[in-house]
Design an enzyme around this catalytic site. Structure first.
Site, PDB file in Angstrom:
ATOM      1  N   HIS A 189      11.513  -3.297   8.331  1.00 52.20           N
ATOM      2  CA  HIS A 189      11.563  -1.911   7.872  1.00 52.20           C
ATOM      3  C   HIS A 189      11.276  -1.042   9.088  1.00 52.20           C
ATOM      4  O   HIS A 189      11.323  -1.490  10.225  1.00 52.20           O
ATOM      5  CB  HIS A 189      10.460  -1.640   6.844  1.00 52.20           C
ATOM      6  CG  HIS A 189      10.488  -2.503   5.650  1.00 52.20           C
ATOM      7  ND1 HIS A 189      11.295  -2.247   4.579  1.00 52.20           N
ATOM      8  CD2 HIS A 189       9.793  -3.618   5.327  1.00 52.20           C
ATOM      9  CE1 HIS A 189      11.083  -3.152   3.642  1.00 52.20           C
ATOM     10  NE2 HIS A 189      10.182  -3.998   4.071  1.00 52.20           N
ATOM     11  N   CYS A 240      14.587  -6.872   3.837  1.00 55.71           N
ATOM     12  CA  CYS A 240      13.475  -7.417   3.056  1.00 55.71           C
ATOM     13  C   CYS A 240      13.877  -7.902   1.657  1.00 55.71           C
ATOM     14  O   CYS A 240      14.485  -8.952   1.545  1.00 55.71           O
ATOM     15  CB  CYS A 240      12.333  -6.412   3.016  1.00 55.71           C
ATOM     16  SG  CYS A 240      10.743  -7.223   2.772  1.00 55.71           S
TER      17      CYS A 240
HETATM   18  N1  GLN Z   1       8.836  -8.884  -2.717  1.00 55.88           N
HETATM   19  C1  GLN Z   1       9.216  -9.413  -1.469  1.00 55.88           C
HETATM   20  C2  GLN Z   1       8.078 -10.019  -0.643  1.00 55.88           C
HETATM   21  O1  GLN Z   1       6.949  -9.523  -0.633  1.00 55.88           O
HETATM   22  C3  GLN Z   1       9.934  -8.324  -0.711  1.00 55.88           C
HETATM   23  C4  GLN Z   1       9.011  -7.268  -0.157  1.00 55.88           C
HETATM   24  C5  GLN Z   1       9.742  -6.129   0.492  1.00 55.88           C
HETATM   25  O2  GLN Z   1      10.918  -5.873   0.227  1.00 55.88           O
HETATM   26  N2  GLN Z   1       9.018  -5.392   1.317  1.00 55.88           N
HETATM   27  O3  GLN Z   1       8.314 -11.016   0.000  1.00 55.88           O
END
Ligand code: GLN
Length: 239
Positions: A191, A94
Site C-alpha cells: 500500500h 493486498c
Molecule cells: N485480510 C488480508 C490480510 O490481513 C488482507 C489485508 C489487506 O488487504 N490489507 O492478510
C-alpha cells in the site's frame, strides 16, 4: 480529441484501504500530464462488468470485505482472465492480490476462493506484518511501499515475484520475495499507496495500456522530486 484510457477500479466499496484509491488518482493525473484523457469506472458487487477496459486497479480490504466480494469476483473472473491474456495492465494490492491467487484461508479456517490468475495461495498467519518495505526488482529497480497484512502467501515455483525483499516481510516470513507477476498483471502487498512513491510503475502501466490501445506511448518529462523525497523519507522511517 485526445486519446482516452478507461481505468477500472475493482470493488472500491469493499476493497479500498490505506489510501489504495490513490493509485487510480496517480494513473489518471500522470496520464493527463502525458497528454491522454481518462475515464475512471468502478465495479462493485452486483454491477455488470464493463467493456473496453484499458487498465484494472484493485486495493486491499479486511477479511470480511474479501468474503463479501468473493461471489461477484468469481462471476467477473472470466472477463478478468480474458483481459489479462490480452496483456491489459493491472495492479492489485493486498486483499485483491490474495484473491487473484487460488484461495485465501483465513485464520479462522474460512476458505475464500480466488480467481487463480496467480498460481499461489495465502493462509492467515498469527502475526500482523506491518511497516515500510523496500524491494529490489529486475524491471522497476527499487520499490518502496507499506505493508499491513497477516496473510502469508506462497507462490508456486513457476510464478515470478514482483521483487526481492530488502526490508520488510513481503509474501511470507521465509521466502524473501514480494508480490507476483503474470503477463502485465502486478500483484503486491504494498500500500502507501504504491504509485505516488513509485511513479516508474505508474508510467509502465500507462505505457503498456497506451501501446496496446494506440500503438505507441508519447510521454512527457514529469518532475518527480516530491515522489523521490517521499521514497527517501519512507526508507529512513522505523518499521
Ligand atoms: N485480510 C488480508 C490480510 O490481513 C488482507 C489485508 C489487506 O488487504 N490489507 O492478510
Amino acid at each position: 480529441m485526445n486519446k482516452k484510457l478507461r481505468i477500472l477500479q475493482l470493488y472500491p466499496k469493499d476493497m479500498n484501504i490505506y489510501g489504495d484509491w490513490g493509485n487510480v488518482l496517480v494513473l489518471k493525473r500522470r496520464a493527463e500530464w502525458h497528454g491522454y484523457e481518462t475515464e475512471v469506472l468502478e465495479h462493485d458487487t452486483g454491477d455488470d462488468f464493463p467493456k473496453d477496459i484499458d487498465i484494472v486497479v484493485g486495493g486491499g480490504g479486511q477479511d470480511s470485505g474479501q468474503g463479501r466480494i468473493q461471489d461477484d469476483l468469481q462471476r467477473a473472473a472470466p472477463a478478468i482472465h480474458r483481459l489479462a491474456e490480452k496483456e491489459v495492465p493491472m495492479l492489485v494490492v493486498c486483499g485483491l492480490y490474495q484473491m487473484f491467487g487460488k484461495r485465501f484461508i483465513t485464520r479462522q479456517g474460512q476458505e475464500i476462493l480466488g480467481i487463480g490468475l496467480f498460481d499461489m495461495e495465502t493462509r492467515g498467519g498469527d502475526e500482523r506484518l506491518i511497516g515500510n518495505v523496500i524491494l529490489q526488482s529486475d524491471e522497476f529497480g527499487e520499490i518502496v511501499g507499506y505493508e499491513n497484512h497477516s496473510g502469508l502467501t506462497n507462490l508456486s515455483s513457476s510464478v515470478k515475484p514482483l521483487g526481492t525483499v530488502v526490508r520488510g516481510a513481503g509474501n511470507n516470513l521465509s521466502a524473501g520475495n514480494e508480490g507476483a507477476r503474470y503477463k502485465n498483471v502486478i500483484g503486491t502487498y504494498l500500500h502507501g499507496p504504491l504509485l505516488p512513491k513509485n511513479p516508474e510503475i505508474a508510467d509502465w502501466i500507462l505505457e503498456k495500456a497506451c501501446s496496446k490501445k494506440f500503438g505507441d506511448f508519447t510521454s512527457t518529462v514529469i518532475d518527480d522530486r516530491l515522489a523521490d523525497s517521499a521514497r527517501e523519507i519512507a526508507k529512513t522511517r522505523p518499521r
